[in-house]
Scaffold this motif. Sequence first.
Motif, short mmCIF file in Angstrom:
data_model
loop_
_atom_site.label_atom_id
_atom_site.label_comp_id
_atom_site.label_asym_id
_atom_site.label_seq_id
_atom_site.Cartn_x
_atom_site.Cartn_y
_atom_site.Cartn_z
N THR A 373 0.62 -1.08 -0.36
CA THR A 373 0.01 -0.02 0.25
C THR A 373 0.57 1.49 0.00
O THR A 373 0.32 2.51 -0.56
CB THR A 373 -0.81 0.19 1.45
OG1 THR A 373 -0.11 -0.18 3.09
CG2 THR A 373 -2.64 -1.14 1.10
N TYR A 382 2.13 -3.00 3.45
CA TYR A 382 1.24 -3.86 2.85
C TYR A 382 0.02 -3.92 3.55
O TYR A 382 -0.27 -4.38 5.01
CB TYR A 382 2.17 -4.49 3.12
CG TYR A 382 2.46 -5.40 3.81
CD1 TYR A 382 1.89 -6.91 4.46
CD2 TYR A 382 4.03 -5.62 4.04
CE1 TYR A 382 2.68 -7.76 5.33
CE2 TYR A 382 4.67 -5.96 5.02
CZ TYR A 382 3.84 -7.27 5.64
OH TYR A 382 4.38 -8.10 6.56
N THR A 392 -3.85 -4.75 7.89
CA THR A 392 -2.91 -3.90 7.39
C THR A 392 -1.90 -4.22 7.77
O THR A 392 -1.58 -3.81 9.77
CB THR A 392 -3.35 -3.08 7.56
OG1 THR A 392 -4.48 -2.48 6.90
CG2 THR A 392 -1.99 -0.92 6.93
#
Length: 417
Positions: A373, A382, A392
């Motif tokens: 991300t 990520y 996350t």
Amino acid sequence: MKLSFLGITLMAALSAFVSCNKAENKGDDWTENTVIYELNVRQSTAEGTLSAAEEMLPMIMTVQADIVWLMPIYPIGEKGRKGAMGSYYAVKDYCDVNPEFGTLKDFDHFLKTAHDMGFKVILDWVANHTSPDHQWVTEKPADWYVRDSLGNTVVEYDWTDIAKLNYGSKEMRAEMEKSMRFWLDRGIDGFRCDVAHQVPQDFWSDVIGKFREAYTRRLYFLAEGEDEWLHEAGFDATYSWKLLHTLNKVAKDSLGTNDILEYIKWNKKTYPSKAYRLTFTSNHDENSWSGTEFERLGDAWKAMTVLCWTLPNSQPLIYTGQEVGYNHRFEFFEKDPMPMLPQNDTTEFYIDLSSFKHAHKALRSDNSNFAVTSQTDSSLSYIRWLDADTVTVSIQFNRPWSWSLYSNTTEGSMFSE
């Protein structure tokens, strides 16, 4: 600075507490979302026996490990013995217990107690070699062993206390299978197989297939090795040595976020999508020969451990002493027991990580879903997901090595900074 563990915060308003119970989302396959604890019977207690090790089980349960891996418990050879106690991996008899550790009755009691507490138990199996004074050396045909031109058994590397087995012998293979069945018949749940990559693939394919067919319970097989064919042979999990070596270098600032991503790409390309990968910051080899996680990883040890719990296909390992932050290299061939240490902040760290893992099927070992991300030279975020569950992970790759875990479900969030 540690902000919160499982506390109510603005961040946690988006996701509730981590469940302290073991995973309810493992389905029919208990292996999918598990934490392994490697138990060094010799060093885990002052007594160094199976009976004393049994007293360790409540602590192992506290950190929410699911599988207890017993390092080799078999009698150790005397010929070529290293040190006073010898190597656990120089096996003199596959079907008995080292008197140092107790008796078969003691083992059966340990196994029953562990099973009653909800653990699975696997044994360390040394199929590549025996001690040079194993009865097979003199009582069985010479071709059971690899021999030199003079008929002497041979060693590998600096393992001068072993004799290499010859898998060209069908009779030896049959006896090895029989020896493994001896322990499966006692009720163990599988094996961690020492230097599995040095034993022929067709042997593993044959015996693992037979065992899965013969025993109705789910069996688990962990290979010490990183060769992809080990999964083809039937192993559930393989060692992620490459990740460990990457983490060691990341912690020393010689590698960074790109190298972590390169490892993930390599892992995805190399292994089946559902292959479990044993991830760790320590184990018996790394601890004794390369140093503790604190020596190798320094202040980065927590951030590197979070990676081991959250990367694709990861199946995390806790080695004896890690649960209390014992910063000591165990002697390998001598008695070097761990002192009795109370639970502490390190214990709580492992409890929180294991709780979070068990609460989220996105972190299952058979799940390879992964997407970045955000990324900089010194940070990486990520997501991991499976069905409706998303986690996350964010990690700072320099001091103070902060990290965070967030969830989109009611199962929880925890973070540290």
